[in-house]
Design an enzyme around this catalytic site. Structure first.
Site, PDB file in Angstrom:
ATOM      1  N   ASP A 168       0.848  -1.282  -0.102  1.00 35.86           N
ATOM      2  CA  ASP A 168       0.008   0.034   0.043  1.00 35.86           C
ATOM      3  C   ASP A 168       0.752   1.051  -0.031  1.00 35.86           C
ATOM      4  OD1 ASP A 168      -2.299  -1.677  -0.115  1.00 35.86           O
ATOM      5  OD2 ASP A 168      -2.673  -1.196   2.181  1.00 35.86           O
ATOM      6  N   GLU A 198      -3.253 -14.178  -8.403  1.00 31.60           N
ATOM      7  CA  GLU A 198      -2.516 -13.130  -8.381  1.00 31.60           C
ATOM      8  C   GLU A 198      -1.020 -13.443  -7.828  1.00 31.60           C
ATOM      9  OE1 GLU A 198      -4.285  -9.997  -6.055  1.00 31.60           O
ATOM     10  OE2 GLU A 198      -6.038 -10.074  -7.316  1.00 31.60           O
ATOM     11  N   LEU A 244       3.500 -10.723  -4.272  1.00 31.44           N
ATOM     12  CA  LEU A 244       4.734  -9.827  -4.215  1.00 31.44           C
ATOM     13  C   LEU A 244       5.171  -9.212  -5.553  1.00 31.44           C
ATOM     14  CD1 LEU A 244       6.661 -11.181  -1.360  1.00 31.44           C
ATOM     15  CD2 LEU A 244       5.081  -9.774  -0.835  1.00 31.44           C
TER      16      LEU A 244
END
Length: 485
Positions: free
Chosen positions: A80, A352, A355
């Protein structure tokens, strides 16, 4: 995935010039968060202007779009880089009633998203209204541009409790903490325990703190509370609340997008640390009741099957050998278990990477998990994922060496076939969304906890991405050949 700040924190479209470069890699499309905290300044007051500008640009580039209904805060989780809180008016309610937020045993609140019991009342109406407003505002983009609606069901948009918040000091590979000590969930547990004939049972007080190891706690240690009758009851209650929550929100999403040519999806987090410990402690605090004798993921897949939804799973780029031995981590076995369970429930799976990775080793692991038994030249493989969303568009990806290798990876994901821009020709075409099936009983959902052997995965992908010196030599050789031609 588009950059997190592509729509700024004050709801302004920041034109991503990098978007145009993606087309040369022949990706199918992009994924982006549609932040509740940006759109809704006050209850049922929405401003979709910035998102419409971005969607139009994506359409003009000839790309498809996966839209995430992001009911959570951006900020406080891995990766984030911007801060977008949930709407101010919700935070104001939390100021007067902090029990609307998830709470650990010490009473620390987590403002990333609202806690389950508050969500099941007021927020159900608000979430439904938000998604219906999105459908109305984006009706023209729901005809061919938007292919998936991923519904955020918890922190980081994932179907889980916020059990490992970095903002509260959690550091990998800490076991995390249970997040059910707000007054609403405490009362719910007491009622459930009383109905079960054990009014004396309380929520766990021996499960340790965020950065403990399993053996340091009474709950997760050898022959700990988690294997007792009381522990099993609590873990069933804790995980069932998560399943019911997901079922409710997805039912609202199904109603909101009924008849649209889109697929619903929900994301499940890849909590791979302590997977090889008997207790699976980090998974249990997250809400995934997963043990050797109790599958914690197939019940979620069964619930998703009611809504024709895709299970989106993470950490598909990871290998066990890359993890510290002290974490008893098992990302490879975890991916194999989750994907196998979803296929057994006859739902689609998307993936997905967890990292940022730009190397051939991560790409080859993703390819191996995408087609675990390789390419089938006589038709679609029996087991394969529906899509893979790559984390994330940015300057690092677009560096010359990284982007060249990424293009090869995309080519391998397409099985070395030419780019196909028509979703109607995909493995499972997108059709108008049907109404969800009648509600499944929890008894039926929990039958899926029976552990089954996962399907076999090949050790390596049959279409590897090459890299490094060998990759450079091949590129030079191909260039020379083209010059002579």
């Amino acid at each position: 995935m588009l950059p997190l700040g592509v729509i700024s924190s004050d709801n302004v479209f920041e034109n991503p010039e990098e978007l145009r470069k993606l087309k040369s890699a022949e990706v199918d499309g992009v994924m982006m968060d549609v932040w509740w905290g940006l759109i809704e300044s006050k209850p049922r007051s929405y401003d979709w202007t910035a998102y419409r500008k971005l969607f139009q640009m994506v359409k003009e580039e000839g790309l498809r779009l996966q839209a995430i209904m992001s009911f959570h805060q951006c900020g406080g989780n891995v990766g984030d880089v911007v801060y977008i809180p949930i709407p101010q008016w919700v935070r104001d309610i939390g100021g007067d009633n902090p029990d609307i937020f998830y709470t650990n045993r010490k009473g620390t609140r987590n403002p990333e998203t609202s806690a389950l019991e508050w969500i099941t009342s007021l927020s159900l109406v608000l979430y439904s209204d938000y998604m219906r407003s999105f459908r109305k505002a984006m009706s023209d983009f729901l005809e061919g541009l938007i292919t998936d609606i991923e519904v955020g069901l918890g922190p980081a948009g994932e179907t889980r409790y916020p059990s490992y918040p970095e903002t509260q000091g959690w550091v990998f590979p800490g076991i995390g903490e249970f997040q059910c000590y707000d007054k609403y969930l405490k009362a719910d547990f007491k009622e459930a325990a009383t109905k079960a004939g054990h009014p004396e049972w309380e929520l766990p007080d021996d499960a340790g703190e965020y950065n403990d190891t399993p053996e340091a706690t009474g709950f997760f240690g050898a022959n700990g509370t988690y294997v007792t009758e009381k522990g099993k009851f609590f873990l069933t209650w804790y995980s069932n609340k998560l399943i019911k929550h997901g079922d409710q929100i997805l039912d609202l999403a199904n109603q909101a997008f009924l008849g649209c040519k889109v697929k619903l999806a929900a994301k499940v987090s890849g909590v791979h640390w302590w997977y090889k410990d008997d207790s699976h402690a980090a998974e249990l605090t997250t809400g995934y009741y997963n043990l050797k004798d109790h599958d914690g993921y197939r019940p979620l897949a069964r619930m998703l099957s009611r809504h024709y939804a895709i299970l989106n799973f993470t950490c598909v780029e990871m290998k066990d050998s890359e993890q510290p031995a002290t974490a008893k981590s098992g990302p490879e076995e975890l991916v194999q278990q989750v994907l196998s369970g979803a296929w057994r429930e006859e739902i689609e799976v998307a993936c997905e990477n967890a990292l940022n990775r730009y190397d051939k080793y991560a790409y080859n692991q993703m390819l191996r998990n995408a087609r675990p038994n390789g390419v089938n030249k006589n038709g679609p493989p029996k087991h394969r994922i529906t899509s893979l969303t790559y984390l994330r568009l940015g300057d690092d990806l677009l560096k010359s060496s990284n982007f060249s290798l990424f293009k090869v990876f995309v080519r391998r994901m397409h099985a070395n076939l030419d780019f196909n821009p028509n979703p109607e020709n995909y493995f499972k075409p997108i059709v108008p969304l049907e109404r969800s099936k009648p509600e499944f009983s929890m008894e039926y959902i929990l039958k899926a906890t029976e552990p089954l052997e996962p399907f076999p995965f090949d050790d390596e992908t049959d279409m590897p991405v090459d890299g490094g010196f060998a990759y450079w030599i091949k590129q030079v050789f191909a260039k020379l050949i083209s010059l002579f031609k």
